[in-house]
Scaffold this active site. Structure first.
Site, short mmCIF file in Angstrom:
data_model
loop_
_atom_site.label_atom_id
_atom_site.label_comp_id
_atom_site.label_asym_id
_atom_site.label_seq_id
_atom_site.Cartn_x
_atom_site.Cartn_y
_atom_site.Cartn_z
CE1 TYR A 48 76.66 -34.77 5.02
CE2 TYR A 48 78.51 -33.52 4.93
CZ TYR A 48 77.92 -34.37 5.37
OH TYR A 48 78.38 -35.27 6.24
CG PHE A 58 72.61 -40.55 6.47
CD1 PHE A 58 73.66 -40.14 5.99
CD2 PHE A 58 71.60 -40.96 4.85
CE1 PHE A 58 74.58 -39.97 5.06
CE2 PHE A 58 72.32 -40.05 4.02
CZ PHE A 58 74.19 -39.83 3.30
CG ASP A 59 76.81 -36.72 8.76
OD1 ASP A 59 76.91 -36.02 9.03
OD2 ASP A 59 77.72 -37.31 7.95
CB ILE A 78 81.09 -41.34 -1.18
CG1 ILE A 78 80.69 -40.59 -1.29
CG2 ILE A 78 81.77 -42.41 0.36
CD1 ILE A 78 78.77 -40.64 -0.92
CE1 TYR A 104 81.01 -44.54 3.70
CE2 TYR A 104 78.98 -43.05 2.73
CZ TYR A 104 80.34 -43.42 3.46
OH TYR A 104 80.61 -41.66 3.66
CG PHE A 121 74.69 -36.67 -0.33
CD1 PHE A 121 75.19 -36.19 1.13
CD2 PHE A 121 75.11 -37.68 -1.01
CE1 PHE A 121 76.13 -36.76 2.13
CE2 PHE A 121 75.65 -38.76 -0.07
CZ PHE A 121 76.11 -38.80 1.01
#
Length: 560
Positions: A48, A58-59, A78, A104, A121
């Site tokens: 992902y 961010f990731d 999550i 979050y 995502f």
């Protein structure tokens, strides 16, 4: 939630997600074949990229160089991701928009995700499995004949292509140009492959899907198989055997009449095709247009063939299946027989014999009242047909205008035929089986293969009593006391050829003697004259004329 919401974000639009909003799912790529969808409790592997609304990343699992593995629906992800992944297929790609309360929340992740952040995502599903999964075996093709299937402790040779569940290849035996060779059920293979090969036939193709816990599990394997990866193997079983195997025989065609079977020490001539279990031809005597000739049970050929040829009949067709430990073993031979290969020989027995064999004589017809039979030195006329034992015709006297003529014991025919023509009556018919050591031997002759057993059908047409070896004429009684004077018909003191010929013919006509039997008696008389005309001046003198018996006696005295 099942597959969750299937809402699609409009191209280019950014939906506003309120406090009670669900995950927005865009299934922007769905594979044509979807064998399984993610459900609660499934283990999954996926890649992902995670970004904010403005596109800032961010990731990313890609950046870490490792897929993410986890369980769906047990609170390890999550909530938005838990919901957004459900219902996905392997290789499906989704855009997920996760509102803050499913991400979050108002706390965020310090230094990484601010509070109340909507997360975006881009996910691709790579693997799905469950702890309750079993091996999935699909038979792609199977030979019509399957006399035996793989069991534990068998040694197998197979080709394979190995991929991850998403189709990513990780290994292939084809690229190594060599089969993978190993024992089954002894711990040399991963558990799933040990199980997946059981029950296969040689030549069968299977697809075997192996869950991680029957493969390389949490550790994976090197850089090519990640942790918790399901494996897909496309397998072609080339051959297999068991170390305890002996040879296996299939009697394809056995003649109705089998008077004799080959035993240890016999010399066999046979044709063969040699193939591997997958049908690949590695050798053929037919391609050389020459039989393979050898002794059996003497160690001249591979042990499996030494055993497999014992008990064959003339003309039999037999399949001999030989495990590698009775063939060429782990190393194979040349570039056509690989190591640990099972060999299949389809053989056709042309003939066999033993070096101690005599001529085999079968009397087909014998006239009644047969009192006079052939002896050595007799002159005979006979018809014959000569063939190999497989029926191949070689020669026949019927192809000529008259029968064959020969003096028995004069070394004019092969020894076995000479033997077979002895003690026959005129009109008698025989079948003779002549082994090569009494025929044309290892080298053969024009039209006759080396080491061939010959079959003669013979019929004796006529016979004439012969004369002892070395004689051209013999007296029935004592010769005249004054032989020279009687032979000199005109009493001129010398005997020319015509006078000699007239005298000899008179003796034969009056039954006082006989010539060596021949189709050309004039030539026999001419040879007699030439022998007596010692100075070759065209006439015989009294000093030159000697009986054969006297000549032999003189030689004895000289030797003494």
């Amino acid at each position: 939630m099942g597959r969750g919401s299937d809402n699609r974000a409009a191209a280019g639009a950014q939906p506003a997600l309120g406090p009670g909003a669900n995950v927005v799912i865009d299934r922007y790529y769905i594979p044509k074949i979807c064998l399984r969808e993610v459900q609660m409790g499934d283990f999954i592997r996926y890649h992902y990229n995670g970004t904010f609304k403005d596109g800032k990343k961010f990731d990313s699992s890609y950046d870490r160089g490792a897929t993410v593995a986890g369980v769906v629906g047990v609170g390890r992800l999550i909530t938005g991701m838990d919901r957004g992944l459900q219902g996905m297929c392997v290789n499906e790609r989704r855009h997920l928009i996760v509102p803050p309360h499913l991400g979050y929340g108002s706390i965020g992740v310090a230094g990484l995700i601010p509070p109340d952040a909507t997360l975006y995502f881009d996910v691709v599903m790579l693997d799905i499995w469950n702890k309750n999964d079993k091996l999935q075996i699909t038979t792609l093709s199977k030979p019509e004949r399957c006399n035996r299937t793989v069991e534990n402790s068998d040694f197998v040779r197979y080709h394979y292509n190995g991929t991850l569940l998403d189709g990513t290849p990780f290994d292939s035996s084809y690229s190594k140009d060599s089969t993978y060779d190993t024992y089954v059920g002894t711990g040399w293979l991963i558990k799933g492959m040990d199980q997946g090969l059981l029950g296969m036939c040689a030549g069968e193709k299977r697809s075997i899907i192996i869950p991680p816990f029957l493969a390389y599990g949490e550790k994976g394997y090197g850089t090519v198989i990640p942790p918790q990866a399901s494996l897909v193997f496309s397998v072609l079983l080339v051959d297999f055997h068991n170390p305890k195997d002996g040879i296996f025989l299939e009697h394809l065609e056995v003649p109705e009449s089998c008077k004799r079977r080959a035993v240890i020490g016999d010399f066999v001539r046979y044709h063969y095709n040699g193939t591997l279990m997958d049908g690949t031809l590695f050798d053929s005597s037919y391609s050389r247009n020459h039989t393979y000739n050898t002794y059996i049970g003497k160690g001249y050929i591979i042990p499996g063939m030494d055993q497999g040829l014992q008990g064959v009949c003339m003309g039999e067709r037999r399949r001999v299946i030989i495990p590698p430990h009775l063939a060429y073993g782990e190393n194979g031979t040349g570039n056509k027989i690989p190591g640990s290969a099972v060999l299949i020989f389809d053989v056709h027995i042309i003939d066999f014999h033993n070096p101690a064999d005599p001529v085999e004589i079968e009397t087909v017809y014998r006239p009644e009242g047969c009192n006079v039979t052939t002896r050595a030195r007799d002159f005979i006329r006979y018809h014959y047909n000569c063939s190999l034992l497989d029926g191949t015709k070689l020669f026949s006297s019927h192809d000529y205008e008259k029968p064959q003529e020969v003096t028995l014991g004069a070394n004019k025919v092969i020894e076995g035929l000479n033997t077979g023509l002895l003690n026959m009556c005129a009109g008698e018919k025989r079948v003779l089986i002549i082994p090569p050591h009494l025929g044309h031997g290892e080298s053969g002759a024009r039209g006759v293969p080396g080491s061939a057993v010959l079959r003669f059908e013979v019929e004796l047409i006529s016979m004439e009593e012969g004369v002892p070896e070395g004689y051209l004429f013999i007296w029935h009684g004592d010769p005249p006391a004054s032989l020279y004077e009687q032979m000199d018909l005109n009493k001129d003191g010398e005997i020319p050829a015509d006078e000699f010929s007239t005298f000899i013919k008179t003796q034969v006509a009056e039954g006082k003697g006989r010539l060596m039997p021949s189709s050309d008696p004039e030539k026999v008389i001419a040879d007699m004259f030439r022998n007596q005309d010692r100075n070759q001046d065209g006439k015989i003198t009294s000093e030159e004329l000697k009986l054969k018996s006297d000549e032999d006696q003189e030689k004895i005295h000289e030797e003494l």
